[in-house]
Design a protein around this motif. Sequence first.
Motif, PDB file in Angstrom:
ATOM      1  N   ALA A   1       0.790  -1.077  -0.025  1.00  0.00           N
ATOM      2  CA  ALA A   1       0.059  -0.042  -0.020  1.00  0.00           C
ATOM      3  C   ALA A   1       0.874   1.293  -0.057  1.00  0.00           C
ATOM      4  O   ALA A   1       2.012   1.141   0.406  1.00  0.00           O
ATOM      5  CB  ALA A   1      -1.078   0.027   1.107  1.00  0.00           C
ATOM      6  N   PHE A   2       0.450   2.224  -0.641  1.00  0.00           N
ATOM      7  CA  PHE A   2       1.246   3.540  -0.651  1.00  0.00           C
ATOM      8  C   PHE A   2       1.208   4.367   0.526  1.00  0.00           C
ATOM      9  O   PHE A   2       2.415   4.777   1.164  1.00  0.00           O
ATOM     10  CB  PHE A   2       0.674   4.651  -1.662  1.00  0.00           C
ATOM     11  N   CYS A   3       0.053   4.482   1.394  1.00  0.00           N
ATOM     12  CA  CYS A   3       0.101   5.537   2.561  1.00  0.00           C
ATOM     13  C   CYS A   3      -0.541   4.697   3.625  1.00  0.00           C
ATOM     14  O   CYS A   3      -1.808   4.494   3.601  1.00  0.00           O
ATOM     15  CB  CYS A   3      -0.643   6.850   2.256  1.00  0.00           C
ATOM     16  N   TRP A   4       0.316   4.486   4.425  1.00  0.00           N
ATOM     17  CA  TRP A   4       0.101   4.028   5.864  1.00  0.00           C
ATOM     18  C   TRP A   4       0.778   4.498   6.924  1.00  0.00           C
ATOM     19  O   TRP A   4       1.981   4.796   6.827  1.00  0.00           O
ATOM     20  CB  TRP A   4       0.229   2.433   5.687  1.00  0.00           C
ATOM     21  N   HIS A   5       0.195   4.392   8.307  1.00  0.00           N
ATOM     22  CA  HIS A   5       0.902   5.109   9.214  1.00  0.00           C
ATOM     23  C   HIS A   5       2.187   3.943   9.839  1.00  0.00           C
ATOM     24  O   HIS A   5       2.712   4.507  10.854  1.00  0.00           O
ATOM     25  CB  HIS A   5       0.139   5.282  10.483  1.00  0.00           C
ATOM     26  N   ARG A   6       2.197   2.660   9.317  1.00  0.00           N
ATOM     27  CA  ARG A   6       3.314   1.893   9.760  1.00  0.00           C
ATOM     28  C   ARG A   6       3.983   1.405   8.524  1.00  0.00           C
ATOM     29  O   ARG A   6       3.548   1.880   7.400  1.00  0.00           O
ATOM     30  CB  ARG A   6       2.509   0.677  10.460  1.00  0.00           C
ATOM     31  N   ALA A   7       4.984   0.528   8.906  1.00  0.00           N
ATOM     32  CA  ALA A   7       5.759   0.033   7.774  1.00  0.00           C
ATOM     33  C   ALA A   7       6.601   1.364   7.079  1.00  0.00           C
ATOM     34  O   ALA A   7       6.753   0.989   5.716  1.00  0.00           O
ATOM     35  CB  ALA A   7       5.055  -0.798   6.787  1.00  0.00           C
ATOM     36  N   LEU A   8       6.627   2.355   7.619  1.00  0.00           N
ATOM     37  CA  LEU A   8       7.673   3.322   7.103  1.00  0.00           C
ATOM     38  C   LEU A   8       9.239   3.395   7.520  1.00  0.00           C
ATOM     39  O   LEU A   8       9.323   2.937   8.891  1.00  0.00           O
ATOM     40  CB  LEU A   8       6.971   4.753   7.547  1.00  0.00           C
ATOM     41  N   PRO A   9      10.000   3.182   6.564  1.00  0.00           N
ATOM     42  CA  PRO A   9      11.435   3.163   7.085  1.00  0.00           C
ATOM     43  C   PRO A   9      11.978   4.475   7.787  1.00  0.00           C
ATOM     44  O   PRO A   9      11.215   5.268   7.627  1.00  0.00           O
ATOM     45  CB  PRO A   9      12.136   3.231   5.743  1.00  0.00           C
ATOM     46  N   ALA A  10      12.909   4.184   8.724  1.00  0.00           N
ATOM     47  CA  ALA A  10      13.226   5.363   9.607  1.00  0.00           C
ATOM     48  C   ALA A  10      13.784   6.664   8.659  1.00  0.00           C
ATOM     49  O   ALA A  10      13.389   7.591   9.158  1.00  0.00           O
ATOM     50  CB  ALA A  10      14.421   4.810  10.273  1.00  0.00           C
ATOM     51  N   TRP A  11      14.231   6.302   7.573  1.00  0.00           N
ATOM     52  CA  TRP A  11      14.403   7.821   6.936  1.00  0.00           C
ATOM     53  C   TRP A  11      13.279   8.702   6.656  1.00  0.00           C
ATOM     54  O   TRP A  11      13.438   9.866   6.471  1.00  0.00           O
ATOM     55  CB  TRP A  11      15.409   7.377   5.632  1.00  0.00           C
ATOM     56  N   VAL A  12      12.230   8.152   6.333  1.00  0.00           N
ATOM     57  CA  VAL A  12      11.001   8.994   6.205  1.00  0.00           C
ATOM     58  C   VAL A  12      10.773   9.923   7.130  1.00  0.00           C
ATOM     59  O   VAL A  12      10.225  10.946   7.187  1.00  0.00           O
ATOM     60  CB  VAL A  12       9.716   7.622   5.813  1.00  0.00           C
ATOM     61  N   THR A  13      10.597   9.133   8.378  1.00  0.00           N
ATOM     62  CA  THR A  13      10.135   9.831   9.531  1.00  0.00           C
ATOM     63  C   THR A  13      11.207  10.978  10.106  1.00  0.00           C
ATOM     64  O   THR A  13      10.865  11.815  10.661  1.00  0.00           O
ATOM     65  CB  THR A  13       9.535   8.857  10.821  1.00  0.00           C
ATOM     66  N   HIS A  14      12.307  10.693   9.683  1.00  0.00           N
ATOM     67  CA  HIS A  14      13.496  11.614   9.899  1.00  0.00           C
ATOM     68  C   HIS A  14      13.775  12.529   8.943  1.00  0.00           C
ATOM     69  O   HIS A  14      14.052  13.537   9.538  1.00  0.00           O
ATOM     70  CB  HIS A  14      14.677  10.743   9.998  1.00  0.00           C
ATOM     71  N   ASP A  15      13.675  12.271   7.689  1.00  0.00           N
ATOM     72  CA  ASP A  15      14.191  13.046   6.743  1.00  0.00           C
ATOM     73  C   ASP A  15      12.841  13.873   5.923  1.00  0.00           C
ATOM     74  O   ASP A  15      13.011  15.050   5.848  1.00  0.00           O
ATOM     75  CB  ASP A  15      14.735  12.423   5.606  1.00  0.00           C
ATOM     76  N   VAL A  16      11.721  13.510   6.208  1.00  0.00           N
ATOM     77  CA  VAL A  16      10.464  14.013   5.464  1.00  0.00           C
ATOM     78  C   VAL A  16       9.949  15.131   6.529  1.00  0.00           C
ATOM     79  O   VAL A  16       9.552  14.927   7.525  1.00  0.00           O
ATOM     80  CB  VAL A  16       9.467  13.239   5.093  1.00  0.00           C
TER      81      VAL A  16
END
Length: 376
Positions: A118-133
């Motif tokens: 799935a494209f947009c989910w609140h889980r299964a995000l790599p650490a770089w997304v929550t750190h860099d975005v």
Amino acid sequence: MKPQPNRRTFLQTASAGLLGSALPAPLLALSDNKQPWTPLGRLAQEKNISFGFALNYRLLSGNQDYDALVSRECTIVTPENAMKWEAVHPEPDRYTFTQADAILDFAQQHAMKIRGHAFCWHRALPAWVTHDVTKQNAEEVLRQHIATVAGRYKGKLHSWDVVNEAIQLKDNQPGGWRNSFWFQQLGPAYLDIAFDAASQADPAAILTYNDYGLEYENHSDSAKRKAVLTMLHDLKKHGIPVRALGMQSHLRAGTGESFGSDLPSFIKEVRDLGLEIFVTELDVDDSHLTVPDLARDSAIADVYKRYLDLVLSTTAVSVVITWGAWDIVKVTGAEATSGPSAQHPLLFAPGGLPKLDAALVAQSFRTAPLQHQVRG
């Protein structure tokens, strides 16, 4: 007058009557009945339903029994984890498609449809997304990810879960929005952005909003159905290219909960918006049951049958996918990450033996009315 069988006897008898001599030798042990087993995908297809499993890449790439079960039963599959963000986009400038490509290749070799998840989910995000975005670059990053992943499979997929689980009433946001990472960066507009990007990258795919907690006749599910319906109305009003609702259908046995008339009414309202209805992650949590194995199996099968009989009675369901192919002991449900594990949540036993659940699902497909797909 001949006495009527109780429900447990009915379930057991129905199971025996549906299993038979067209199966490999181990499956014959289930019954002396000689009526051949008809794969669930074939039964569903006769009613305009695509049936299949969420696929585990490691089993698919290394277990012949698993491959045989999938190829026998399915007309549609979805990757369980292989297309989620952390699997395909682990670093900002690196994509990896090995697992997703393998599942796609298997599906194509067996003439199966495939759903992307799935494209947009609140889980299964790599650490770089929550750190860099950040709020400043979130739209660009999201669009680029969708363009790359959906673009790779353009024209090859039946549908995409574009946004997964955007509603969470407990977060107390206006409209019932989940206070997720993408919501924090972009607000409700992240849905518009994601669906627009997916439509541009793969215009032929059926773009889907997917969520759980829509199934039961209780206060929580009733409130969530209302919030999801309001959201879908708003998306359609503003021309957002959502074309289907995925009802995850993580069900529970042994809790005394019921399905009621509100669910078919909800499905009708969604169809009146011009949307397809998919059952996308069907399983049954049996961790609440304390009865012996035979009674446990009957209780699980009963949940499957009551639910499918109800939703298929709407003539609006064009996809049914179970969240896995055969039983693996696991914590089930969309929210749970710990807690009691379900022992027998799926339709088949390890190795591919149909269970009582599978027999009753077969009966649901046999007796279901023809499902009517949305056109245009």
